[in-house]
Scaffold this motif. Structure first.
Motif, short mmCIF file in Angstrom:
data_model
loop_
_atom_site.label_atom_id
_atom_site.label_comp_id
_atom_site.label_asym_id
_atom_site.label_seq_id
_atom_site.Cartn_x
_atom_site.Cartn_y
_atom_site.Cartn_z
N SER A 35 -5.74 12.38 71.59
CA SER A 35 -4.57 12.46 70.71
C SER A 35 -3.31 11.58 71.25
N GLY A 36 -3.64 11.20 72.42
CA GLY A 36 -2.40 10.30 73.23
C GLY A 36 -1.54 11.31 74.00
N ALA A 37 -1.69 12.64 73.96
CA ALA A 37 -0.66 13.50 74.76
C ALA A 37 -1.04 13.50 76.19
N ARG A 38 -0.16 14.16 76.95
CA ARG A 38 -0.26 14.34 78.60
C ARG A 38 -1.47 15.46 78.57
N ALA A 39 -2.22 14.90 79.51
CA ALA A 39 -3.55 15.82 79.77
C ALA A 39 -3.06 16.85 80.80
N PRO A 40 -3.73 17.91 80.82
CA PRO A 40 -3.41 18.80 81.98
C PRO A 40 -4.02 18.55 83.35
N ALA A 41 -5.05 17.60 83.48
CA ALA A 41 -5.66 17.00 84.63
C ALA A 41 -6.46 15.77 84.29
N ARG A 42 -6.44 14.87 85.09
CA ARG A 42 -7.55 13.72 85.14
C ARG A 42 -9.00 14.02 85.06
N PRO A 43 -9.73 13.25 84.19
CA PRO A 43 -11.11 13.37 84.31
C PRO A 43 -11.60 12.74 85.58
N ARG A 44 -12.85 12.96 86.01
CA ARG A 44 -13.43 12.29 87.09
C ARG A 44 -13.42 10.78 86.78
N ASP A 45 -13.42 9.87 87.79
CA ASP A 45 -13.27 8.63 87.72
C ASP A 45 -14.51 8.07 86.73
N VAL A 46 -15.60 8.55 87.02
CA VAL A 46 -16.77 7.83 86.25
C VAL A 46 -16.68 8.16 84.76
N ILE A 47 -15.98 9.31 84.45
CA ILE A 47 -15.63 9.72 83.09
C ILE A 47 -14.30 8.94 82.44
N GLY A 48 -13.40 8.82 83.13
CA GLY A 48 -12.26 8.31 82.81
C GLY A 48 -12.60 6.62 82.50
N ASP A 49 -13.22 5.93 83.30
CA ASP A 49 -13.77 4.62 83.32
C ASP A 49 -14.42 4.42 81.90
N SER A 50 -15.48 5.59 81.77
CA SER A 50 -16.25 5.58 80.56
C SER A 50 -15.59 5.55 79.20
N TRP A 51 -14.79 6.73 79.34
CA TRP A 51 -13.78 6.86 77.97
C TRP A 51 -13.02 5.60 77.62
N GLN A 52 -12.53 5.04 78.61
CA GLN A 52 -11.89 3.55 78.45
C GLN A 52 -12.78 2.89 77.80
N ARG A 53 -13.98 2.54 78.42
CA ARG A 53 -14.88 1.44 77.69
C ARG A 53 -15.12 1.84 76.38
N VAL A 54 -15.52 3.01 76.06
CA VAL A 54 -15.96 3.43 74.98
C VAL A 54 -14.98 3.09 73.67
#
Length: 268
Positions: A35-54
């Motif tokens: 939703s573009g809101a402030r998240a309560p935590a950061r995902p793991r790097d491998v997940i955050g990188d993948s989310w950005q890619r997809v």
């Protein structure tokens, strides 16, 4: 020909962590990120990188699954082309015994993320069918977003993905772990071995098990290659011994089996 892996893969849920509480946190992180809101935590790097890619690829988080699977003839051709047929019994044999009577699927996919073989209990196969997680289906990141098969292919390393770490919302009830199998002759990824099941079945040792199985598969491929080079050497050596000019015998991937009046090297 050695391709040693230098670090242990990171499980999605650490030993001692409560998976249910962690799934709730992941869900909050996912909802905020989408939703573009402030998240309560950061995902793991491998997940955050993948989310950005997809997201950059335009994958829909409300996607209902991959495109229709290929037909039976195309699936058989994909299997033959994969380079995995000869090692399939060893690749899956030990895991089938470990997964017997469990709620997990055993899956082997090719280098493009297409499901080649799968096995498991009828109940979990039925659940997978509803997701389109079937033989011949495309589970690369650009097809179904962040998932262990597609993300492991991009990262070229073993990956475990739990619950809302998946990009597509309908996959949040699942956990999966995949490890690539690399061709020792070329260093290229041939495919992956994967274990997938309900999110409640997540376990930190699953990823290490899958990674160990893929390493054993690579060891078998190295041994097969060594035997091929030994045979080529036995055939070529007498001919090279009679050669009056520098010569060498190499296999189809450039690995040197025998030389005559040429500096010794492993590959050309």
């Amino acid at each position: 020909m050695s391709m040693t892996r230098t670090s242990e893969p990171e499980p999605a849920v650490a030993a001692g962590e409560d998976p249910r509480r962690y799934a709730q946190l992941l869900s909050a992180v996912y909802d905020a990120t989408m939703s573009g809101a402030r998240a309560p935590a950061r995902p793991r790097d491998v997940i955050g990188d993948s989310w950005q890619r997809v997201m950059n690829l335009g994958v829909d988080p409300e996607n209902r699954g991959p495109a229709d699977a290929v037909d039976a003839a195309a699936l058989e051709q994909m299997r033959r082309d994969s380079g995995l047929v000869e090692i399939l019994p060893e690749l899956t044999g030990s895991l089938r015994s470990v997964l017997q009577d469990s709620d997990n699927l055993l899956v082997v996919a090719d280098r493009l993320g297409r499901v080649l073989w799968r096995s498991g209990a009828p109940s979990v196969l039925d659940r997978a069918d509803r997701l389109g997680f079937v033989e011949g289906a495309d589970w690369a990141e650009d097809s179904v977003g962040t998932n262990a098969i597609g993300t492991a292919l991009v990262s070229r390393s073993a990956v475990q993905i739990f619950s809302a770490e998946h990009f597509v919302r309908t996959h949040h009830a699942w956990t999966c772990a995949s490890s690539p199998i690399k061709d020792p002759r070329t260093g290229r990824v041939l495919g992956l071995v994967d274990v997938s099941g309900p999110a409640s079945s997540v376990h930190p040792t699953t990823l290490a098990l899958i990674d160990a199985v893929s390493r054993l598969a690579e060891a078998q491929l190295r041994e097969q290659h060594r035997r091929t080079l030994d045979y080529l050497r036995s055939v070529a050596a007498p001919m090279l011994a009679r050669s009056e000019t520098p010569a060498l015998a190499v296999d189809g991937h450039g690995w040197v089996a025998a030389v005559a009046s040429v500096p010794l090297r492993n590959r050309v």
